[in-house]
Scaffold this motif. Sequence first.
Motif, PDB file in Angstrom:
ATOM      1  N   ASP A 185      40.480  44.488  38.498  1.00 11.86           N
ATOM      2  CA  ASP A 185      39.009  44.309  39.032  1.00 11.86           C
ATOM      3  C   ASP A 185      38.724  43.052  38.724  1.00 11.86           C
ATOM      4  O   ASP A 185      38.029  42.368  38.051  1.00 11.86           O
ATOM      5  N   PRO A 186      39.181  42.096  39.909  1.00  7.24           N
ATOM      6  CA  PRO A 186      39.095  40.610  39.694  1.00  7.24           C
ATOM      7  C   PRO A 186      37.649  40.025  39.751  1.00  7.24           C
ATOM      8  O   PRO A 186      37.259  38.960  39.126  1.00  7.24           O
ATOM      9  N   HIS A 187      36.607  40.926  40.487  1.00  3.25           N
ATOM     10  CA  HIS A 187      35.183  40.294  40.901  1.00  3.25           C
ATOM     11  C   HIS A 187      34.537  40.643  39.549  1.00  3.25           C
ATOM     12  O   HIS A 187      33.622  40.211  39.125  1.00  3.25           O
ATOM     13  N   GLY A 188      34.874  41.973  38.795  1.00  2.56           N
ATOM     14  CA  GLY A 188      33.985  42.130  37.848  1.00  2.56           C
ATOM     15  C   GLY A 188      34.654  42.116  36.369  1.00  2.56           C
ATOM     16  O   GLY A 188      33.941  42.485  35.432  1.00  2.56           O
ATOM     17  N   ARG A 237      36.831  32.233  33.356  1.00  2.75           N
ATOM     18  CA  ARG A 237      36.870  32.514  34.946  1.00  2.75           C
ATOM     19  C   ARG A 237      36.136  33.601  34.932  1.00  2.75           C
ATOM     20  O   ARG A 237      36.366  34.782  34.434  1.00  2.75           O
ATOM     21  N   HIS A 238      35.272  33.519  35.883  1.00  2.00           N
ATOM     22  CA  HIS A 238      34.181  34.604  36.213  1.00  2.00           C
ATOM     23  C   HIS A 238      34.093  34.830  37.800  1.00  2.00           C
ATOM     24  O   HIS A 238      33.508  33.770  38.190  1.00  2.00           O
ATOM     25  N   GLY A 239      34.505  35.469  38.418  1.00  2.17           N
ATOM     26  CA  GLY A 239      34.269  35.805  39.806  1.00  2.17           C
ATOM     27  C   GLY A 239      35.278  34.951  40.549  1.00  2.17           C
ATOM     28  O   GLY A 239      36.578  34.703  40.239  1.00  2.17           O
ATOM     29  N   VAL A 283      29.340  41.790  35.376  1.00  2.00           N
ATOM     30  CA  VAL A 283      30.443  41.898  34.519  1.00  2.00           C
ATOM     31  C   VAL A 283      31.031  43.214  33.978  1.00  2.00           C
ATOM     32  O   VAL A 283      29.847  43.675  33.442  1.00  2.00           O
ATOM     33  N   ARG A 284      32.170  43.865  34.502  1.00  5.77           N
ATOM     34  CA  ARG A 284      32.374  45.094  34.054  1.00  5.77           C
ATOM     35  C   ARG A 284      33.430  45.036  32.957  1.00  5.77           C
ATOM     36  O   ARG A 284      33.665  46.135  32.463  1.00  5.77           O
TER      37      ARG A 284
END
Length: 424
Positions: free
Chosen positions: A41-44, A65-67, A103-104
């Motif tokens: 889940d690269p974006h979350g 690293r976020h988003g 953020v998941r």
Amino acid sequence: MGLRVGTETEPSEAARVPLVVVAGLDGEHVAETAGAVRATDPHGTAVVHHDLREVTSGVVRRYLRHGDSEQLTVLELAHGCVSCTLREDFLPLLRRLAAAPDVRRIVVRLDSSLEPEAICWAIEHVVVDTAPVAEDVEVEAVLTAVDLPSWLGDVSGDEPLYERGLAGSPDDERTVAQVGVGQVEFADAVVLAGDADRWQTVRTEAVLDRLTPAAPRTALTGLDVPALLAGIPAGARRGEVDGAHGPLLRGQPPLDEESGVSVVLFEQRRPFHPERLHDALDVLLDGVVRTRGRAWVASQPDTALWLESAGGGLRVGHAGPWLVTQTPEQWAQVDPERQVKASLNWDDYYGDRMQELVVIAHEADPGAIRGALHEALLTDEELALGETAWRELPDPFGEWHEDPCADDEPQQAPASSEGDQRGA
């Protein structure tokens, strides 16, 4: 504070943000494992990494690293202490990330010198603002990457961390073995990396079977993260830190010898002679991967000692008072599981005092280990002298010091005895 709740009448435990901790001695394998988790889940998924390679110069580099972005923050070492620095930066950062709506999942990629147990303890117990960060995040899993060609040699030796450039501070006396064993022992799942010959692989897996028997294992190549996480059993630790009187064996490790790897269980009622025990401890440092347990030393009949070895490194510390010495009011404050265990094993004379040691050996003779420990017990003549005489015995374990940052350490990791941090 970023605390997420469900309905007003029924708070949802699932509202906490899942957190995956990734550890291991090989930094590249840890990075690959963390990257595989993020890829689900690269974006979350936010990935946090504190790089301690320059810590002896007073600098910690934090990568987030976020988003689609990666941020680098250079931190000064707080009070000259890695634990304090991580507490002051890492825990508030987790709270901020948990509050972010996009953020998941959070992945914590640990530096090679860090053990996940201390990190998980801090998440659960250290108060940030008004509450521990565990109110905002829950440990979904602790994953440890194991390099098959080198891990068994690393956890069997006595190489100090500083010789490998991994020391957490100028006075860090830990060994590579102590860190490597701690990383695997606390894992909910193990990721195997690198190519080793068949014999090396079989022996390494035999040790893993006994060190962390319930943790599923899989190869780093083609790592299927969802399948690995789904394979973690319901009763897994998931960041839970045991006390000094918790179980010494989690899961059901094989007790039969396999490929030269064996488990030695040493349980006795009578106390150790302090000097003979001190002399016998070397048997736990040669050909042994891990020792954990509680000991009753005759010169300290009120207090349990904690013995813990990994490879050629040994730590001896206080494990708190025996229950037989406690008042009914003090007994009532003790963990219920310990109360039940003590009641089931209670002896009219000794109470709950006893020797309980678990040794995982890969080259040492199990019989020699049992023999050396048995010889360190009080003889019948010494036993008959009674506690008044026992307290007068010369005691190499009598000097203790407190770590100034001990409040930030797991409860079952007692302060070391001066002169008994062996193996360096």
